[in-house]
Motif scaffolding. Structure first.
Motif, PDB file in Angstrom:
ATOM      1  N   GLU A  15       0.829  -1.205   0.000  1.00 48.46           N
ATOM      2  CA  GLU A  15       0.000   0.000   0.000  1.00 48.46           C
ATOM      3  C   GLU A  15       0.862   1.254   0.000  1.00 48.46           C
ATOM      4  O   GLU A  15       0.566   2.218  -0.704  1.00 48.46           O
ATOM      5  N   PRO A  20      -3.193   1.440  -2.562  1.00 44.60           N
ATOM      6  CA  PRO A  20      -4.135   0.470  -2.025  1.00 44.60           C
ATOM      7  C   PRO A  20      -4.661  -0.458  -3.117  1.00 44.60           C
ATOM      8  O   PRO A  20      -4.721  -0.085  -4.287  1.00 44.60           O
ATOM      9  N   GLY A  24      -9.631  -1.811  -0.675  1.00 47.48           N
ATOM     10  CA  GLY A  24      -9.636  -0.584   0.119  1.00 47.48           C
ATOM     11  C   GLY A  24      -8.278  -0.281   0.707  1.00 47.48           C
ATOM     12  O   GLY A  24      -7.307  -0.981   0.478  1.00 47.48           O
ATOM     13  N   SER A  25      -8.255   0.769   1.479  1.00 48.36           N
ATOM     14  CA  SER A  25      -7.006   1.277   2.036  1.00 48.36           C
ATOM     15  C   SER A  25      -6.968   1.084   3.545  1.00 48.36           C
ATOM     16  O   SER A  25      -7.988   1.179   4.214  1.00 48.36           O
ATOM     17  N   TYR A  26      -5.772   0.832   4.050  1.00 44.97           N
ATOM     18  CA  TYR A  26      -5.576   0.786   5.504  1.00 44.97           C
ATOM     19  C   TYR A  26      -5.205   2.157   6.052  1.00 44.97           C
ATOM     20  O   TYR A  26      -5.563   2.494   7.159  1.00 44.97           O
ATOM     21  N   ASP A  29      -4.800   7.325   0.967  1.00 43.29           N
ATOM     22  CA  ASP A  29      -5.986   7.695   0.206  1.00 43.29           C
ATOM     23  C   ASP A  29      -6.419   6.469  -0.589  1.00 43.29           C
ATOM     24  O   ASP A  29      -5.581   5.769  -1.154  1.00 43.29           O
ATOM     25  N   SER A  30      -7.686   6.177  -0.651  1.00 36.92           N
ATOM     26  CA  SER A  30      -8.142   4.945  -1.296  1.00 36.92           C
ATOM     27  C   SER A  30      -8.213   5.052  -2.820  1.00 36.92           C
ATOM     28  O   SER A  30      -8.572   4.095  -3.487  1.00 36.92           O
ATOM     29  N   LYS A  31      -7.847   6.183  -3.371  1.00 34.39           N
ATOM     30  CA  LYS A  31      -7.849   6.346  -4.828  1.00 34.39           C
ATOM     31  C   LYS A  31      -6.636   5.621  -5.424  1.00 34.39           C
ATOM     32  O   LYS A  31      -5.612   5.451  -4.757  1.00 34.39           O
TER      33      LYS A  31
END
Length: 149
Positions: A15, A20, A24-26, A29-31
């Motif tokens: 990540e 990510p 999803g992201s930990y 930013d999840s983009k």
């Protein structure tokens, strides 16, 4: 336990550097393209050489590369002198040097990522975790440096 630990470390390293995944992201930013590599993609040598608060994107990038190299070298058992200041001396790069820095960073990441399965995580866990935290810190710095006023 060790397999789960290695998997967790690889997820966070991935990540940080690759961004990510689809799940999803930990903590980033999840983009897409929000890891180190996506953040640096498309930047020219001129972009990487711009001084922002006394540092450059090229210097941050090379410092991340150097940190990964230091951790990998320590894990291998090689004795050496660390020169943390050297990576911060980069004030200007041309396209060739900028490509070398990005390639070196990619190579250090890929090598460490592959080695996670084979190193003694019990002995090196703090160092490997510090690599994630350190790299994530610099990812945040890079992303702040690229913010438009």
């Amino acid at each position: 336990m060790s397999e789960t630990l290695a998997s967790s470390i690889k997820t966070l390293l991935k990540e940080t550097f690759e961004g990510p995944g689809n799940e999803g992201s930990y903590y980033t930013d999840s983009k897409p393209n929000t890891g180190v590599f996506g953040t640096l993609d498309g930047l020219t040598a001129e972009d990487a050489s711009r001084s922002i608060n006394g540092s450059t994107i090229a210097a941050h990038s090379d410092h991340i590369r150097y940190y990964l190299w230091v951790i990998r070298t320590m894990i291998s058992g090689t004795d050496f002198e660390k020169d943390w200041d050297a990576s911060w001396t980069i004030t200007h790069v041309d396209e060739v040097k900028w490509a070398e820095i990005r390639e070196g960073l990619q190579n250090e990441y890929v090598t460490l990522f592959a080695e996670i399965e084979t190193i003694g995580l019990v002995k090196w866990l703090t160092n490997v975790n510090a690599t994630i935290a350190h790299s994530a810190y610099h990812l945040g710095a890079l992303r702040q440096m690229l913010k438009k006023p």
